[in-house]
Design a protein around this motif. Structure first.
Motif, PDB file in Angstrom:
ATOM      1  N   SER A 244      35.640  -2.384  30.546  1.00 55.08           N
ATOM      2  CA  SER A 244      36.026  -1.068  30.573  1.00 55.08           C
ATOM      3  C   SER A 244      34.965  -0.284  29.557  1.00 55.08           C
ATOM      4  CB  SER A 244      37.279  -0.759  30.029  1.00 55.08           C
ATOM      5  OG  SER A 244      37.482  -1.145  28.821  1.00 55.08           O
ATOM      6  N   SER A 246      34.773   3.295  27.305  1.00 58.55           N
ATOM      7  CA  SER A 246      35.571   4.721  27.070  1.00 58.55           C
ATOM      8  C   SER A 246      34.888   5.439  25.980  1.00 58.55           C
ATOM      9  CB  SER A 246      36.795   4.071  26.563  1.00 58.55           C
ATOM     10  OG  SER A 246      36.917   3.214  25.627  1.00 58.55           O
ATOM     11  N   GLY A 338      38.036   7.089  29.930  1.00 58.55           N
ATOM     12  CA  GLY A 338      37.510   5.632  30.113  1.00 58.55           C
ATOM     13  C   GLY A 338      37.432   5.430  31.776  1.00 58.55           C
TER      14      GLY A 338
END
Length: 356
Positions: A244, A246, A338
């Motif tokens: 991820s 973000s 994100g």
């Protein structure tokens, strides 16, 4: 000790008060004083790193800076020099790369596989010397036959610690330590263990399997193994794609102005897009993080059929999520954007449709 007695030799290196000591490279006059790297207390800053002098006064990482200055009246606060931090991190990782496969966990932490060396303990000493000589930065190291024990060992005698746990001594080394030192045991698991009167690694290692299964199900056997230092994870030089990416922003004062919130959302979407494009990646899920003035915190997300990497599309999805879940007039303390479900692109996006 010959490497014949080491089935695996894994080093964990952890730079000591890294952000603080990088700052001291440029500001040697701050050495030996209580120092915290982070944001200002009147802007809801938090402590990113604290000198050992500040830690003696109770200052800890992730603590609100306003709390830190109450605990330590003569605390000096300095911002993080991210350019210098990244530069020093690259120096350290380049040194480690000369000794074996490196799995970098963060800017100041890495595992190194020393299994190919005849005398891994000698190599650890060489690494410590090389890091201190070439970067002027202190580090602590742990050497063991598993990643789990090596990480615990590196934290055992900070700062500038050097702890070796020979093969066969893992369980004895961990035995008196609290269960929280074990990889994968967080506050909730530790609390559940404490309710079973299990507080140390030795108590966990000796606990009745049936008792643990009642509380942790099929994770019980793994908990007992880890309490003895059993961990088969290998050092992975390439940790793969980021899971991820973000950005989030804590406002200096709570905000309920929709134009200002949209503007911040757009800025963060742009930064997330830049990160994706720099790594030549696309994402299939966009997430917005909300935190109200009373600290109520939650996140909402939407998934897309086609991977995206451009700021306009990420912002459009994020704005749609925000509008759906932000009650007009609700004061916000923090806002975040994100992306996840990241992959290398197969085709460029032609538009987007929400998945059910």
């Amino acid at each position: 000790m010959s490497n014949k007695t080491w089935p695996r030799a894994i080093l964990h290196l952890d730079m000591d008060a890294f952000y603080v000591n990088v700052h001291i490279l440029e500001h040697p006059e701050d050495a030996g004083r209580p120092l915290a790297i982070g944001g200002q207390p009147d802007q809801r800053g938090v402590v990113a790193s604290a000198s050992y002098e500040a830690r003696k006064m109770g200052v800890r990482s992730a603590m609100p800076m306003s709390t830190a200055v109450r605990l330590c009246r003569n605390l000096k606060i300095a911002p993080a020099n991210w350019e210098r931090i990244r530069e020093c991190s690259k120096q350290v990782m380049a040194i480690l790369d000369d000794f074996g496969d490196v799995e970098q966990m963060s800017v100041d932490e890495a595992y190194v596989d020393l299994s190919e060396w005849d005398n891994p303990e000698d190599k650890v000493a060489e690494i410590r010397t090389a890091v201190k000589t070439k970067t002027a930065l202190p580090c602590s190291v742990g050497l063991a036959s598993s990643k789990l024990v090596a990480k615990v060992a590196s934290d055992h005698d900070k700062p500038e610690g050097f702890t070796v746990v020979p093969p066969g001594e893992e369980a004895a080394f961990l035995a008196p330590l609290p269960t929280r030192v074990i990889w994968g045991i967080g506050p909730r698991t530790a609390e559940k263990l404490a309710n079973l009167n299990i507080h140390t690694c030795e108590q966990l290692a000796l606990a009745d399997l049936g008792l643990l299964q009642g509380a942790f199900g099929n994770q019980a056997a793994s908990l007992k193994q880890r309490a003895r230092g059993v961990d088969g994870r290998s050092v992975e030089p390439d940790r793969g794609l980021a899971k991820s990416i973000s950005q989030e922003w804590t406002f200096s004062q709570d905000v309920d102005d929709p134009d200002r919130l949209r503007s911040q959302l757009q800025k963060m979407a742009g930064k997330v897009a830049q990160s994706l494009q720099k790594r030549q990646l696309v994402a299939h899920t966009v997430t917005v993080k909300f935190r109200w003035a009373d600290f109520t915190t939650f996140a909402r997300q939407r998934s897309l059929e086609v991977g995206i990497d451009d700021a306009d599309t990420i912002y459009a999805v994020a704005e749609a999520i925000w509008e759906e879940h932000w009650p007009p007039g609700q004061k916000m303390r923090l806002l975040g954007v994100g992306v996840s479900k990241i992959e290398a692109p197969q085709v460029r996006q032609l538009g987007f449709n929400f998945l059910d």
